[in-house]
Design a protein around this motif. Structure first.
Motif, PDB file in Angstrom:
ATOM      1  N   LEU A 154       1.897   1.981  -3.452  1.00  0.00           N
ATOM      2  CA  LEU A 154       0.800   2.524  -4.255  1.00  0.00           C
ATOM      3  C   LEU A 154       0.536   3.984  -3.920  1.00  0.00           C
ATOM      4  O   LEU A 154       0.379   4.830  -4.812  1.00  0.00           O
ATOM      5  CB  LEU A 154      -0.461   1.697  -4.041  1.00  0.00           C
ATOM      6  CG  LEU A 154      -0.449   0.280  -4.630  1.00  0.00           C
ATOM      7  CD1 LEU A 154      -1.650  -0.511  -4.142  1.00  0.00           C
ATOM      8  CD2 LEU A 154      -0.446   0.329  -6.156  1.00  0.00           C
ATOM      9  N   TYR A 155       0.485   4.298  -2.624  1.00  0.00           N
ATOM     10  CA  TYR A 155       0.173   5.667  -2.212  1.00  0.00           C
ATOM     11  C   TYR A 155       1.328   6.635  -2.461  1.00  0.00           C
ATOM     12  O   TYR A 155       1.138   7.849  -2.383  1.00  0.00           O
ATOM     13  CB  TYR A 155      -0.231   5.689  -0.741  1.00  0.00           C
ATOM     14  CG  TYR A 155      -1.638   5.194  -0.523  1.00  0.00           C
ATOM     15  CD1 TYR A 155      -2.719   5.851  -1.089  1.00  0.00           C
ATOM     16  CD2 TYR A 155      -1.886   4.060   0.251  1.00  0.00           C
ATOM     17  CE1 TYR A 155      -4.011   5.384  -0.904  1.00  0.00           C
ATOM     18  CE2 TYR A 155      -3.177   3.594   0.448  1.00  0.00           C
ATOM     19  CZ  TYR A 155      -4.234   4.263  -0.133  1.00  0.00           C
ATOM     20  OH  TYR A 155      -5.511   3.798   0.048  1.00  0.00           O
ATOM     21  N   ASP A 213       0.339   8.600  -9.769  1.00  0.00           N
ATOM     22  CA  ASP A 213      -1.095   8.542 -10.075  1.00  0.00           C
ATOM     23  C   ASP A 213      -1.938   8.679  -8.812  1.00  0.00           C
ATOM     24  O   ASP A 213      -2.930   9.413  -8.788  1.00  0.00           O
ATOM     25  CB  ASP A 213      -1.435   7.220 -10.780  1.00  0.00           C
ATOM     26  CG  ASP A 213      -0.920   7.179 -12.204  1.00  0.00           C
ATOM     27  OD1 ASP A 213      -0.572   8.258 -12.749  1.00  0.00           O
ATOM     28  OD2 ASP A 213      -0.850   6.076 -12.775  1.00  0.00           O
ATOM     29  N   PHE A 214      -1.555   7.975  -7.763  1.00  0.00           N
ATOM     30  CA  PHE A 214      -2.308   8.051  -6.510  1.00  0.00           C
ATOM     31  C   PHE A 214      -2.214   9.439  -5.895  1.00  0.00           C
ATOM     32  O   PHE A 214      -3.202   9.980  -5.389  1.00  0.00           O
ATOM     33  CB  PHE A 214      -1.798   6.992  -5.521  1.00  0.00           C
ATOM     34  CG  PHE A 214      -2.532   5.693  -5.584  1.00  0.00           C
ATOM     35  CD1 PHE A 214      -2.672   5.013  -6.780  1.00  0.00           C
ATOM     36  CD2 PHE A 214      -3.082   5.137  -4.445  1.00  0.00           C
ATOM     37  CE1 PHE A 214      -3.351   3.807  -6.843  1.00  0.00           C
ATOM     38  CE2 PHE A 214      -3.772   3.925  -4.497  1.00  0.00           C
ATOM     39  CZ  PHE A 214      -3.900   3.264  -5.698  1.00  0.00           C
ATOM     40  N   TRP A 222       0.825  -1.206   0.000  1.00  0.00           N
ATOM     41  CA  TRP A 222       0.000   0.000   0.000  1.00  0.00           C
ATOM     42  C   TRP A 222       0.858   1.254   0.000  1.00  0.00           C
ATOM     43  O   TRP A 222       0.530   2.243  -0.662  1.00  0.00           O
ATOM     44  CB  TRP A 222      -0.923   0.010   1.222  1.00  0.00           C
ATOM     45  CG  TRP A 222      -2.153  -0.815   1.073  1.00  0.00           C
ATOM     46  CD1 TRP A 222      -2.545  -1.848   1.868  1.00  0.00           C
ATOM     47  CD2 TRP A 222      -3.171  -0.688   0.065  1.00  0.00           C
ATOM     48  NE1 TRP A 222      -3.742  -2.374   1.424  1.00  0.00           N
ATOM     49  CE2 TRP A 222      -4.141  -1.682   0.327  1.00  0.00           C
ATOM     50  CE3 TRP A 222      -3.355   0.165  -1.021  1.00  0.00           C
ATOM     51  CZ2 TRP A 222      -5.277  -1.843  -0.470  1.00  0.00           C
ATOM     52  CZ3 TRP A 222      -4.483   0.005  -1.814  1.00  0.00           C
ATOM     53  CH2 TRP A 222      -5.431  -0.988  -1.534  1.00  0.00           C
ATOM     54  N   ASP A 280      -6.602  -5.755  -4.068  1.00  0.00           N
ATOM     55  CA  ASP A 280      -5.984  -5.019  -5.152  1.00  0.00           C
ATOM     56  C   ASP A 280      -5.240  -6.016  -6.035  1.00  0.00           C
ATOM     57  O   ASP A 280      -4.618  -6.954  -5.531  1.00  0.00           O
ATOM     58  CB  ASP A 280      -5.020  -3.958  -4.612  1.00  0.00           C
ATOM     59  CG  ASP A 280      -4.413  -3.112  -5.715  1.00  0.00           C
ATOM     60  OD1 ASP A 280      -5.037  -2.106  -6.091  1.00  0.00           O
ATOM     61  OD2 ASP A 280      -3.338  -3.486  -6.224  1.00  0.00           O
ATOM     62  N   TYR A 324      -4.428  11.835  -7.762  1.00  0.00           N
ATOM     63  CA  TYR A 324      -5.838  11.542  -7.515  1.00  0.00           C
ATOM     64  C   TYR A 324      -6.275  12.081  -6.147  1.00  0.00           C
ATOM     65  O   TYR A 324      -7.290  12.784  -6.039  1.00  0.00           O
ATOM     66  CB  TYR A 324      -6.064  10.035  -7.582  1.00  0.00           C
ATOM     67  CG  TYR A 324      -7.475   9.605  -7.246  1.00  0.00           C
ATOM     68  CD1 TYR A 324      -8.518   9.785  -8.148  1.00  0.00           C
ATOM     69  CD2 TYR A 324      -7.759   9.015  -6.015  1.00  0.00           C
ATOM     70  CE1 TYR A 324      -9.810   9.387  -7.841  1.00  0.00           C
ATOM     71  CE2 TYR A 324      -9.047   8.616  -5.693  1.00  0.00           C
ATOM     72  CZ  TYR A 324     -10.066   8.805  -6.610  1.00  0.00           C
ATOM     73  OH  TYR A 324     -11.339   8.420  -6.285  1.00  0.00           O
ATOM     74  N   TYR A 325      -5.506  11.772  -5.109  1.00  0.00           N
ATOM     75  CA  TYR A 325      -5.916  12.158  -3.759  1.00  0.00           C
ATOM     76  C   TYR A 325      -5.685  13.638  -3.474  1.00  0.00           C
ATOM     77  O   TYR A 325      -6.362  14.212  -2.610  1.00  0.00           O
ATOM     78  CB  TYR A 325      -5.201  11.289  -2.726  1.00  0.00           C
ATOM     79  CG  TYR A 325      -5.819   9.917  -2.617  1.00  0.00           C
ATOM     80  CD1 TYR A 325      -7.012   9.723  -1.925  1.00  0.00           C
ATOM     81  CD2 TYR A 325      -5.228   8.808  -3.228  1.00  0.00           C
ATOM     82  CE1 TYR A 325      -7.604   8.468  -1.840  1.00  0.00           C
ATOM     83  CE2 TYR A 325      -5.816   7.548  -3.142  1.00  0.00           C
ATOM     84  CZ  TYR A 325      -6.998   7.392  -2.451  1.00  0.00           C
ATOM     85  OH  TYR A 325      -7.584   6.152  -2.381  1.00  0.00           O
TER      86      TYR A 325
END
Length: 267
Positions: free
Chosen positions: A21-22, A26-27, A18, A211, A30-31
């Protein structure tokens, strides 16, 4: 029961899918664009309006700063924390002007090992199921740390995935066919990725792959989560479904089939 201090637990695991990913571009993009609160978050913040005034607030798993505008302007001191350094950097840029106006700062830190003194905050917020992206042992460590940095009588607001949802498949509480379809698609993916263990009858907590890249999330029965909170030194006060409705009692809470539930606790 007294709070289980983090040093009594095994060391955090080294690899965290995780976190990878974070930390991805891209993440972060997005956030960093998120600002809207979920219905239960809005209900809870409205309820805590008086408590937030003059409070020191720790916002764990702050991500790109979705909750920052709603908390930082209501409290005396605001600290946003995330374990993904790119998210923290995005927050510092996004809220540079606000940080000059108010006591607002952002730090890279692990919820499992917070770099703050005991009893440093009046309110700790851990929203959007951030508590669930660690394994069951580190989950206890994170709860212990949240309790440690919270002042006596302070408030702990957080959300956690509900294992009941894997059996009842209730749609996420937003209107429209798209939300219903996306909830069903996500449930189908979780079932496929965990087909070797499905169904989970009799289990109170499961670490599920949710995921395609193998990241795992904890899903917990409401009763089991309440037991963890109490064992960590918290007194559960209220629980809310995704439509912002309070669960009348423990029995009603246990019947909820929302994908995740919001909890308001006192330290």
């Amino acid at each position: 029961m007294s709070c289980l201090h983090a040093t009594m637990l095994p060391a955090p695991t080294s690899r965290d899918p995780w976190k990878d990913l974070y930390s991805s571009d891209d993440f972060v993009r997005y956030y960093a664009g998120k600002t809207l609160l979920q219905r239960p978050e809005q209900v809870i913040l409205d309820h805590l309006a008086g408590a937030l005034h003059g409070a020191d607030v720790l916002d764990l798993g702050v991500g790109g700063g979705r909750t920052t505008p709603h908390l930082a302007r209501r409290c005396r001191r605001y600290v946003g924390v995330d374990y993904a350094a790119p998210m923290v950097e995005a927050c510092r840029k996004r809220f540079a002007a606000l940080s000059l106006e108010r006591d607002v700062r952002f730090e890279v830190a692990e919820a499992r090992e917070l770099p703050f003194a005991q009893a440093s905050f009046d309110v700790v917020v851990f929203s959007f199921n951030g508590l669930d992206v660690v394994d069951r042992i580190d989950r206890l460590r994170a709860l212990a740390e949240c309790r440690r940095v919270l002042r006596p009588g302070g408030l702990f607001v957080h959300s956690s995935h509900n294992l009941n949802w894997t059996e009842r498949r209730r749609a996420i509480g937003w209107s429209g066919w798209r939300a219903t379809w996306e909830a069903w698609r996500f449930w189908s993916m979780v079932r496929r990725l965990n087909a070797d263990r499905w169904p989970f009858h009799g289990e109170s907590l499961m670490e599920l792959i949710d995921d395609e890249r193998g990241a795992r999330t904890c899903y917990v029965r409401p009763g089991a989560h309440l037991a963890q909170l109490q064992a960590s030194g918290f007194t559960p006060v209220e629980a809310f479904d995704l439509e912002g409705r309070r669960a009348a009692d423990a029995a009603a809470l246990g019947r909820l089939s929302d994908p995740w539930i919001y909890y308001l606790c006192r330290g």
